[in-house]
Design a protein around this motif. Sequence first.
Motif, PDB file in Angstrom:
ATOM      1  N   LEU A 410       0.929  -1.408   0.265  1.00 39.48           N
ATOM      2  CA  LEU A 410       0.192  -0.278  -0.550  1.00 39.48           C
ATOM      3  C   LEU A 410       1.143   0.667   0.157  1.00 39.48           C
ATOM      4  N   ARG A 411       1.362   1.207   0.837  1.00 37.33           N
ATOM      5  CA  ARG A 411       2.543   2.298   0.798  1.00 37.33           C
ATOM      6  C   ARG A 411       3.443   2.366  -0.635  1.00 37.33           C
ATOM      7  N   ARG A 412       3.306   1.832  -1.928  1.00 37.73           N
ATOM      8  CA  ARG A 412       3.735   1.680  -3.345  1.00 37.73           C
ATOM      9  C   ARG A 412       2.514   2.329  -4.354  1.00 37.73           C
ATOM     10  N   LYS A 413       1.333   2.730  -3.127  1.00 41.28           N
ATOM     11  CA  LYS A 413       0.095   3.400  -4.676  1.00 41.28           C
ATOM     12  C   LYS A 413      -0.735   4.153  -3.101  1.00 41.28           C
ATOM     13  N   PRO A 414       0.173   5.096  -3.364  1.00 41.90           N
ATOM     14  CA  PRO A 414      -0.804   7.100  -2.602  1.00 41.90           C
ATOM     15  C   PRO A 414      -2.130   6.666  -3.397  1.00 41.90           C
ATOM     16  N   ALA A 415      -1.945   6.775  -4.801  1.00 39.78           N
ATOM     17  CA  ALA A 415      -3.563   7.229  -4.615  1.00 39.78           C
ATOM     18  C   ALA A 415      -4.746   5.976  -4.570  1.00 39.78           C
ATOM     19  N   HIS A 416      -4.468   4.665  -4.418  1.00 36.87           N
ATOM     20  CA  HIS A 416      -5.209   4.123  -4.442  1.00 36.87           C
ATOM     21  C   HIS A 416      -5.408   4.432  -2.633  1.00 36.87           C
ATOM     22  N   CYS A 417      -4.360   4.848  -1.566  1.00 39.03           N
ATOM     23  CA  CYS A 417      -4.768   4.729  -0.201  1.00 39.03           C
ATOM     24  C   CYS A 417      -6.193   5.879   0.137  1.00 39.03           C
ATOM     25  N   ASN A 418      -5.312   6.654  -1.008  1.00 36.70           N
ATOM     26  CA  ASN A 418      -6.265   8.335  -0.982  1.00 36.70           C
ATOM     27  C   ASN A 418      -8.018   7.982  -1.949  1.00 36.70           C
ATOM     28  N   GLU A 419      -8.174   6.500  -3.033  1.00 37.87           N
ATOM     29  CA  GLU A 419      -9.201   6.024  -2.808  1.00 37.87           C
ATOM     30  C   GLU A 419     -10.038   5.317  -1.888  1.00 37.87           C
ATOM     31  N   MET A 420      -9.127   4.867  -0.734  1.00 42.03           N
ATOM     32  CA  MET A 420     -10.068   4.191   0.143  1.00 42.03           C
ATOM     33  C   MET A 420     -10.580   4.905   1.336  1.00 42.03           C
ATOM     34  N   GLY A 421      -9.286   6.066   1.303  1.00 44.45           N
ATOM     35  CA  GLY A 421      -9.989   6.777   2.737  1.00 44.45           C
ATOM     36  C   GLY A 421     -11.363   7.772   1.780  1.00 44.45           C
ATOM     37  N   VAL A 422     -11.283   7.763   0.676  1.00 44.36           N
ATOM     38  CA  VAL A 422     -12.622   8.813   0.255  1.00 44.36           C
ATOM     39  C   VAL A 422     -13.981   8.055   0.661  1.00 44.36           C
ATOM     40  N   LEU A 423     -14.167   6.876  -0.108  1.00 45.17           N
ATOM     41  CA  LEU A 423     -14.403   5.294  -0.015  1.00 45.17           C
ATOM     42  C   LEU A 423     -15.430   4.913   1.757  1.00 45.17           C
ATOM     43  N   GLY A 424     -13.998   5.121   2.644  1.00 46.76           N
ATOM     44  CA  GLY A 424     -14.503   5.009   4.195  1.00 46.76           C
ATOM     45  C   GLY A 424     -15.106   6.218   4.949  1.00 46.76           C
ATOM     46  N   ARG A 425     -14.982   7.710   4.384  1.00 45.83           N
ATOM     47  CA  ARG A 425     -15.093   9.025   4.191  1.00 45.83           C
ATOM     48  C   ARG A 425     -17.190   8.964   4.074  1.00 45.83           C
ATOM     49  N   VAL A 426     -17.131   8.385   2.083  1.00 42.62           N
ATOM     50  CA  VAL A 426     -18.086   8.680   1.818  1.00 42.62           C
ATOM     51  C   VAL A 426     -19.140   7.231   2.812  1.00 42.62           C
ATOM     52  N   TYR A 427     -18.179   6.510   3.215  1.00 46.56           N
ATOM     53  CA  TYR A 427     -19.600   5.531   4.187  1.00 46.56           C
ATOM     54  C   TYR A 427     -19.688   5.299   5.532  1.00 46.56           C
ATOM     55  N   ALA A 428     -18.546   6.458   6.069  1.00 42.80           N
ATOM     56  CA  ALA A 428     -19.614   7.365   7.244  1.00 42.80           C
ATOM     57  C   ALA A 428     -20.790   8.451   7.581  1.00 42.80           C
ATOM     58  N   GLU A 429     -20.649   9.509   6.181  1.00 40.51           N
ATOM     59  CA  GLU A 429     -21.395   9.776   5.814  1.00 40.51           C
ATOM     60  C   GLU A 429     -22.708   9.402   6.000  1.00 40.51           C
ATOM     61  N   ALA A 430     -22.764   8.697   5.160  1.00 36.76           N
ATOM     62  CA  ALA A 430     -24.101   7.581   5.152  1.00 36.76           C
ATOM     63  C   ALA A 430     -24.977   7.416   6.149  1.00 36.76           C
ATOM     64  N   ASN A 431     -24.066   6.390   7.070  1.00 37.64           N
ATOM     65  CA  ASN A 431     -23.851   5.432   7.491  1.00 37.64           C
ATOM     66  C   ASN A 431     -24.395   5.390   8.886  1.00 37.64           C
ATOM     67  N   LEU A 432     -22.655   5.969   9.490  1.00 36.48           N
ATOM     68  CA  LEU A 432     -22.743   6.624  10.834  1.00 36.48           C
ATOM     69  C   LEU A 432     -22.795   7.988  11.583  1.00 36.48           C
ATOM     70  N   GLY A 433     -24.000   8.260  11.093  1.00 31.29           N
ATOM     71  CA  GLY A 433     -24.119   9.574  11.222  1.00 31.29           C
ATOM     72  C   GLY A 433     -24.908   9.760  12.377  1.00 31.29           C
ATOM     73  N   ARG A 434     -24.306  10.479  13.384  1.00 30.48           N
ATOM     74  CA  ARG A 434     -26.003  10.552  15.087  1.00 30.48           C
ATOM     75  C   ARG A 434     -27.117  11.075  14.629  1.00 30.48           C
ATOM     76  N   ASP A 435     -27.348  11.430  13.849  1.00 29.60           N
ATOM     77  CA  ASP A 435     -29.094  11.940  13.343  1.00 29.60           C
ATOM     78  C   ASP A 435     -29.740  10.281  13.269  1.00 29.60           C
ATOM     79  N   ALA A 436     -29.248   9.454  12.020  1.00 30.21           N
ATOM     80  CA  ALA A 436     -29.582   7.902  12.112  1.00 30.21           C
ATOM     81  C   ALA A 436     -29.675   7.393  13.557  1.00 30.21           C
ATOM     82  N   ALA A 437     -29.009   7.717  14.138  1.00 27.94           N
ATOM     83  CA  ALA A 437     -28.228   7.114  15.377  1.00 27.94           C
ATOM     84  C   ALA A 437     -29.385   7.273  16.479  1.00 27.94           C
ATOM     85  N   ALA A 438     -29.317   8.331  16.343  1.00 30.46           N
ATOM     86  CA  ALA A 438     -30.465   8.834  17.488  1.00 30.46           C
ATOM     87  C   ALA A 438     -31.933   8.710  17.252  1.00 30.46           C
ATOM     88  N   ALA A 439     -32.002   8.790  15.743  1.00 27.87           N
ATOM     89  CA  ALA A 439     -33.426   8.600  15.209  1.00 27.87           C
ATOM     90  C   ALA A 439     -34.128   6.698  15.504  1.00 27.87           C
TER      91      ALA A 439
END
Length: 451
Positions: A410-439
């Motif tokens: 993964l160290r040799r693939k910085p662009a791929h690591c960046n893409e993985m990070g973006v996918l994680g944040r997108v998932y968190a925003e869609a599924n791990l928000g406080r409003d959804a948990a409160a509801a």
Amino acid sequence: MDSTSELPVILPRATKVPAPRQTPSLASKHVLVVGINYAPEPTGIAPYTTGMADHLTTRARSVTVLTGMPHYPNWQLDPQYRFRLRTREIGRQTGDEFDGVAGLGPNDGLLIRRLRHYVPSRQSAVRRAGYEFTFMMNCLSAKVEQRPDVVVAVTPSLGGAVAGARIARRAGAQLVVVVQDLMAKAATQSGISGGSGRVAAATAALERYAVRRADRVAVVSDAFRDQLHAYGVPDERIRLLPNWTHIHASGLSGPEARQALGWPQGVFTVVHTGNIGLKQDLGNLVEAARICAEHDAGVRFVIIGDGSQRSAVQDQARGLANLEFVDPLDGVKYPQSLAAADLLVVNERPGVGDMSLPSKLTSYLTAGRAVIAAVAPDGATAQELRRTDGAAHLVAPGDPKALAESVLALRRKPAHCNEMGVLGRVYAEANLGRDAAAARLDALIEECLTP
């Protein structure tokens, strides 16, 4: 080496979040929350139990919390509580607002009752039993001023869940058990000394007692359902209540975050945060760091946190120049440490499967950094990470060579690591928000109160 594309891909499932509903019935009710971990403990279960109590304070007439003395993750009593047997504290204990609403509830507010209990400096089945038993007995003997209409018991601790079930029965209250960890599974999977055989059987009996008496059982992962079914809990009484993200991303770039923390620039930074215990098996990470040091001088490992195994892991790492240990960080520096990472690590002991879901996952995904997970392929952690559709790379647990090779790839693939990070944040925003948990929590409590 490719990332999770080598693994069976499970696309994120559409998450059905109950529409926010008014709960006028709760406004006249008293809620009792029982859980041994609570703020100011910074990691693990405490932020979630605290967040639930804070949220319920905005809905119910009053909320009382029965909790332990602060001791986690270093398994030492907070010095300011060292000579106190019981305390009464009024009001919010943390700035982590579950749903953005601060302050007290509509009527009587929040009362936190802290109860003294045994805190083992070293982990074994016998010591753990003492920890659970002393908390349970203190909960059962504590005077609760307001008779509860709803009891929310959080496991761990198992003793707190059993006490919550007994209190609910005495008061004629509805009982919700929130399962953060499966304690009987933990007894056999975590590697705790003396945790098999009779101890596991006794733990399972107590766990079965608590969940079978619950009107609703909330699980943070669907991987827990099979064990609950085995305990005799019908599926119609089980509800999914995922943990939410309780940090905000720092907003700093990697170089900016490293500068803020005084960390070196120009190296590939691999970070593990949270408890340093038996379950985390961080000796595996130490050996992976050793292998990386032999092949690439540009990789640095950082282990942030504390726990019962920290001294042992530090001894194992003695002499490694590419590995640093950092004490637990505050609410500002912790998000910075995640932003400073090129790669965030989840590591679990071989054999750990469906006993728990690491609380750090929500923070990791929110941070927008690539994740590498040395975990069982069929366990709860792997199941959750596969739902991110590529934010994490999975490797076999207990294999430092495989972990090191994946880090170097993964160290040799910085662009791929960046893409993985973006996918994680997108998932968190869609599924791990406080409003959804409160509801979800509102819907769960309302369901219990509806005749």
